[in-house]
Design an enzyme around this catalytic site. Structure first.
Site, PDB file in Angstrom:
ATOM      1  N   ASP A 273     -60.298  -8.837  65.925  1.00 29.34           N
ATOM      2  CA  ASP A 273     -60.742  -7.909  67.063  1.00 29.34           C
ATOM      3  C   ASP A 273     -59.589  -7.248  67.564  1.00 29.34           C
ATOM      4  O   ASP A 273     -58.512  -7.316  66.931  1.00 29.34           O
ATOM      5  CB  ASP A 273     -61.438  -8.773  68.312  1.00 29.34           C
ATOM      6  CG  ASP A 273     -62.664  -8.300  68.918  1.00 29.34           C
ATOM      7  OD1 ASP A 273     -62.595  -7.032  69.275  1.00 29.34           O
ATOM      8  OD2 ASP A 273     -63.490  -8.881  69.152  1.00 29.34           O
ATOM      9  N   HIS A 316     -75.723  -4.396  67.029  1.00 31.73           N
ATOM     10  CA  HIS A 316     -76.613  -4.002  67.913  1.00 31.73           C
ATOM     11  C   HIS A 316     -76.141  -2.982  69.202  1.00 31.73           C
ATOM     12  O   HIS A 316     -76.632  -2.579  69.835  1.00 31.73           O
ATOM     13  CB  HIS A 316     -77.596  -5.099  68.477  1.00 31.73           C
ATOM     14  CG  HIS A 316     -77.014  -5.680  69.770  1.00 31.73           C
ATOM     15  ND1 HIS A 316     -77.597  -5.990  70.732  1.00 31.73           N
ATOM     16  CD2 HIS A 316     -75.658  -6.174  69.804  1.00 31.73           C
ATOM     17  CE1 HIS A 316     -76.560  -6.667  71.748  1.00 31.73           C
ATOM     18  NE2 HIS A 316     -75.453  -6.626  71.274  1.00 31.73           N
TER      19      HIS A 316
END
Length: 419
Positions: A273, A316
């Site tokens: 990340d 998403h």
């Protein structure tokens, strides 16, 4: 969708399964569902009783729509978000103890709003079973106001929906007209509601208060039973990967990686990340040496070789254009046979579930579109997405665990190593 039931059939169904739920509470000496503030904020039910609960909710939803009729059913009901947002922003639920009562004047003074506005807000909340007015002008808590007072994460979730999602949704249609078919994250309802040229993610991350709010809201969302990591642990076909390396793409502070390592003692996890996201992440002692954090932007090529690449609640957030980039950036690191596991909502096929069960998913479709042209997908959408990235991805299966909000989309890389 199943053949519509008559009013009598629906009411009988409600009675049958309500009786089952009530009997469970009675035989297990549990406090029955109530608006009283002493009611537990969460009771975990066994699967059969949870099924009965869902049947009751579905039948009630259909019965309500039939009773309203086609015109009233078409008009959206009063918006509880107005009062819920006000309750949260002004701290009304926290303005007096759970076991005590208050008055409009006392609440107004403690929350620094007018008594007239306090009355408007609280009485709308009462219409949604949030607070009660046992005598004129006297306000007492219910279980719902207790939850708002005692669960900070619930408040953060309300702030996120009211502050980011709802304003964006009000400009969704305007954005669709201004930028027809756009997949750009900065050409969505959020950009118009904020008057900005930047995408939501960029705007929010620049504001520490908003960033903290969305982080807490997502923590609350993922803490709900339907988002439990157990569905990944119990249903993914681990095989040899149970003794291999897993890369958690967009894995934040590594909470999921910790759960995986605890459940699978021979797995090693690499959490990828952005540096500012993983900053301060702590590896618990019981999994020390098995979790590694690396600063990485998933819009850049990945160079970590692994057996499984997990993307949980990542794709998403993006349109197909950008989701394809995220997946494409994994290709250089893939070994033959490496597997991709996407954990996201997988939209139900049309007519496969009741309107009540399908509503959450369909609402999310438009909410995600509104914030930054993000996309919820069905099985065919996922197939087409992987095919558009590289034909050497083999689409294996979609696993939809019972009780889980997320499906597992399982794909295998059949190309040569890193080619």
């Amino acid at each position: 969708m199943a053949t519509p039931k008559t009013l009598t059939e629906l009411s009988a169904l409600i009675h049958e399964h309500t009786t089952k739920v009530e009997a469970y509470y009675t035989t297990h000496n549990l406090p029955a569902p109530s608006f009283h503030p002493s009611t537990p904020l969460k009771t975990v039910l066994p699967s059969d009783i949870e099924t009965s609960r869902q049947i009751v909710l579905e039948a009630m939803d259909e019965l309500t729509a039939l009773m309203l009729g086609p015109v009233e059913c078409l008009i959206p009901p009063p918006n509880a978000w107005i009062c819920v947002t006000a309750l949260q922003r002004f701290g009304i639920a926290k303005s007096f103890p759970i076991t005590e009562s208050s008055t409009f004047g006392e609440i107004a003074q403690k929350c620094s709003i007018s008594e007239s506005d306090t009355r408007r807000i609280v009485r709308q909340a009462i219409a949604f079973y949030i607070f009660t007015e046992p005598s004129p002008g006297v306000i007492a808590h219910t279980a719902a106001s207790k939850a708002l007072a005692q669960l900070p994460a619930v408040g953060a979730f309300i702030d996120f929906i009211a502050g980011e999602m709802l304003p964006a949704s009000t400009r969704l249609v305007d954005a669709m007209q201004k930028w027809p078919g756009s997949e750009e994250p900065n050409e969505a309802g959020f950009a118009l509601s904020e008057g900005t040229d930047f995408a939501m993610m960029e705007v929010v991350t620049r504001d520490p208060k908003r960033a903290q709010c969305i982080g807490t809201a997502m923590t609350f969302l993922h803490s709900r039973p339907e988002y439990d990591v157990k569905y990944l642990l119990d249903t993914f076909p681990w095989d040899n990967a149970a003794r291999g390396v897993l890369v958690d793409v967009g894995g934040a502070k590594g909470d999921v990686a910790v759960d995986i390592c605890r459940a699978l003692p021979d797995v090693k996890c690499v959490v990828l990340d952005k540096p500012e996201v993983i900053s301060g992440a702590v590896v618990p002692d019981d999994v020390a040496g098995r979790i590694e954090f690396r600063g990485h932007d998933f819009f850049e090529k990945c160079d970590v070789r692994a057996d499984v690449y997990l993307l949980r609640h990542v794709l998403h957030d993006w349109s197909d254009k950008y989701a394809a980039k995220i997946l494409g950036n994994l290709v250089p690191s893939l070994r033959t046979g490496a597997r991709i596991c996407v954990m996201d909502m997988c939209l139900p096929a049309p007519g496969s579930v009741s309107p009540f069960r399908g509503r959450v998913a369909r609402n999310s479709v438009l909410y995600m579109k509104g914030i930054q042209n993000a996309k919820e997908r069905d099985e065919e959408d996922f197939r087409q997405l992987f095919e558009s990235v590289d034909s050497r991805f083999r689409f294996d299966e979609v696993i939809k665990p019972e009780g889980s909000a997320l499906a597992l989309i399982c794909v295998t890389w059949m190309g040569e190593n890193g080619v």
